[in-house]
Enzyme design. Structure first.
Site, short mmCIF file in Angstrom:
data_model
loop_
_atom_site.label_atom_id
_atom_site.label_comp_id
_atom_site.label_asym_id
_atom_site.label_seq_id
_atom_site.Cartn_x
_atom_site.Cartn_y
_atom_site.Cartn_z
N LYS A 96 0.81 -1.22 0.00
CA LYS A 96 0.00 0.00 0.00
C LYS A 96 0.85 1.27 0.00
O LYS A 96 0.44 2.29 -0.56
CB LYS A 96 -0.95 -0.01 1.18
CG LYS A 96 -1.99 -1.09 1.04
CD LYS A 96 -3.01 -1.05 2.13
CE LYS A 96 -3.89 -2.28 2.01
NZ LYS A 96 -4.95 -2.30 3.00
N ASP A 137 -9.92 2.22 2.84
CA ASP A 137 -9.89 1.28 3.98
C ASP A 137 -10.48 1.89 5.25
O ASP A 137 -11.22 1.23 5.98
CB ASP A 137 -8.44 0.89 4.30
CG ASP A 137 -7.93 -0.19 3.38
OD1 ASP A 137 -8.74 -0.95 2.84
OD2 ASP A 137 -6.70 -0.27 3.21
P1 NDP Z 1 1.53 -4.30 6.29
O1 NDP Z 1 2.45 -5.27 5.68
O2 NDP Z 1 1.60 -2.88 5.85
O3 NDP Z 1 1.78 -4.33 7.90
C1 NDP Z 1 1.82 -5.53 8.58
C2 NDP Z 1 1.96 -5.26 10.09
O4 NDP Z 1 1.78 -6.52 10.71
C3 NDP Z 1 3.31 -4.71 10.55
O5 NDP Z 1 3.09 -3.80 11.59
C4 NDP Z 1 4.03 -5.96 11.07
O6 NDP Z 1 4.93 -5.69 12.14
C5 NDP Z 1 2.87 -6.74 11.63
N1 NDP Z 1 3.09 -8.17 11.68
C6 NDP Z 1 3.23 -9.04 10.64
N2 NDP Z 1 3.37 -10.30 11.10
C7 NDP Z 1 3.29 -10.23 12.44
C8 NDP Z 1 3.35 -11.20 13.48
N3 NDP Z 1 3.51 -12.49 13.22
N4 NDP Z 1 3.22 -10.77 14.77
C9 NDP Z 1 3.05 -9.46 15.02
N5 NDP Z 1 3.00 -8.49 14.11
C10 NDP Z 1 3.12 -8.89 12.82
O7 NDP Z 1 0.05 -4.87 6.16
P2 NDP Z 1 -1.36 -4.11 5.97
O8 NDP Z 1 -1.48 -3.05 7.01
O9 NDP Z 1 -1.54 -3.73 4.56
O10 NDP Z 1 -2.41 -5.30 6.25
C11 NDP Z 1 -2.46 -5.91 7.51
C12 NDP Z 1 -3.61 -6.93 7.58
O11 NDP Z 1 -4.87 -6.30 7.44
C13 NDP Z 1 -3.52 -8.00 6.50
O12 NDP Z 1 -3.81 -9.24 7.12
C14 NDP Z 1 -4.61 -7.62 5.53
O13 NDP Z 1 -5.14 -8.76 4.87
C15 NDP Z 1 -5.63 -7.00 6.45
N6 NDP Z 1 -6.51 -6.03 5.78
C16 NDP Z 1 -7.85 -6.25 5.70
C17 NDP Z 1 -8.68 -5.35 5.09
C18 NDP Z 1 -10.15 -5.59 5.04
O14 NDP Z 1 -10.82 -4.97 4.22
N7 NDP Z 1 -10.69 -6.43 5.88
C19 NDP Z 1 -8.17 -4.11 4.47
C20 NDP Z 1 -6.78 -3.95 4.65
C21 NDP Z 1 -5.98 -4.89 5.24
P3 NDP Z 1 6.52 -5.47 11.90
O15 NDP Z 1 6.68 -4.02 11.60
O16 NDP Z 1 7.13 -5.85 13.20
O17 NDP Z 1 6.94 -6.36 10.77
#
Ligand code: NDP
Length: 265
Positions: free
Chosen positions: A65, A101
């Site tokens: 994004k 979103d």
């Molecule tokens: P990003 O990749 O931008 O961010 C992911 C975040 O998750 C980071 O803060 C990362 O932390 C953290 N993270 C990843 N794995 C883990 C873990 N195992 N334990 C703890 N923290 C973790 O993702 P998005 O913000 O784009 O999307 C996040 C989620 O939201 C996705 O699952 C997506 O499918 C969902 N989503 C759903 C939507 C809907 O319409 N329902 C719309 C948008 C998103 P770190 O910085 O430490 O790596």
């Protein structure tokens, strides 16, 4: 006439229900359009791939994004406030970026009674959009994330921020999981010893992930906390994105009704 082509870009992307939602609407409304999913490993190739495939519009999901924001020629509306784009539309060869979103999430929690304080778990694109929008609505927002670097923009914008190392469980009206923990694995977004006391003290919970009962959602159910998964948010952002894709071709309520039907597929 060739159909107007749309897609969702992400990695992973196979779980996405966006193609079902949009295609069901196109079919029901007799719109000459087709929506597919594209796994994209390198976010820097988004723009080139979009134009090579001749797409009219697209949604962007994890982890591209922020790359989508950078790929656009023009950014409109709320996406300017957060630097994160989840919807792009081609306008005479120019790429226009939007964020649907955050309003999709407000749509999802409209049934919750007055929310004053929110804990957002995660600091990615979704967290940036939600934190900014919820603050605009007057809510007090705290963000907790596994790693420190991703908290930098939140610190600059004056949010309360914590990493796992210095997080102390507190009382929040709403706890939201915006991480991808639980999407492809069985992990919790916060270590269990921090998450459980936080959930026990909250009134509502929400998970951005949809289509499965994540470990986070499962803990909420065990603790009897009213919780929603990401399907309502998906629906809200999808309705708004479709209006951009089709230049408001359909009534929003009808769009919502038809898209919701696709959840049964
Ligand atoms: P990003 O990749 O931008 O961010 C992911 C975040 O998750 C980071 O803060 C990362 O932390 C953290 N993270 C990843 N794995 C883990 C873990 N195992 N334990 C703890 N923290 C973790 O993702 P998005 O913000 O784009 O999307 C996040 C989620 O939201 C996705 O699952 C997506 O499918 C969902 N989503 C759903 C939507 C809907 O319409 N329902 C719309 C948008 C998103 P770190 O910085 O430490 O790596």
């Amino acid at each position: 006439m060739n159909p107007a082509l749309f897609a969702i870009f992400g990695d992973p992307v196979h779980h996405s229900r966006s193609p079902l939602m949009h295609n069901h609407l196109f079919k029901t409304m007799g719109f000459n359009g087709c929506y597919t999913r594209i796994r994209l490993e390198d976010g820097a190739r988004l723009r080139e791939t979009f134009f090579k495939l001749g797409l009219k519009g697209a949604n962007i999901t994890v982890p591209h994004k922020e790359a989508a924001f950078a790929a656009c020629d023009d950014i409109r509306g709320f996406a300017n406030d957060v630097g994160v784009v989840n919807t792009i539309v081609s306008d005479n060869g120019r790429l226009i970026g939007y964020n649907t979103d955050a309003d999709g999430f407000l749509f999802a929690i409209r049934g919750f009674e007055t929310i004053r304080s929110v804990l957002i778990i995660g600091a990615g694109g979704t967290a940036r959009a939600l934190s900014a929008r919820l603050r605009q609505e007057g809510m007090n927002v705290t963000v907790v994330n596994r790693s420190k670097p991703r908290l930098e923009p939140f610190i600059q914008e004056g949010f309360n921020t914590q990493t796992w190392d210095n997080f102390t469980p507190g009382k929040f009206d709403l706890v939201v999981n915006t991480t991808s923990a639980g999407l492809e694995d069985d992990s919790l977004p916060l270590p269990e010893e921090l998450l459980l006391p936080t959930l026990k003290a909250c009134r509502y919970a929400a998970d951005a992930i949809y289509g499965k009962v994540t470990p986070f959602l499962s803990r909420c159910r065990t603790l009897d906390i009213p919780a929603i998964d990401g399907a309502e948010m998906l629906l809200g952002q999808g309705v708004l994105a479709n209006r951009l894709f089709t230049n408001d071709a359909f009534d929003a309520d009808e769009t919502e009704k038809v898209m919701r039907e696709s959840f049964a597929f």
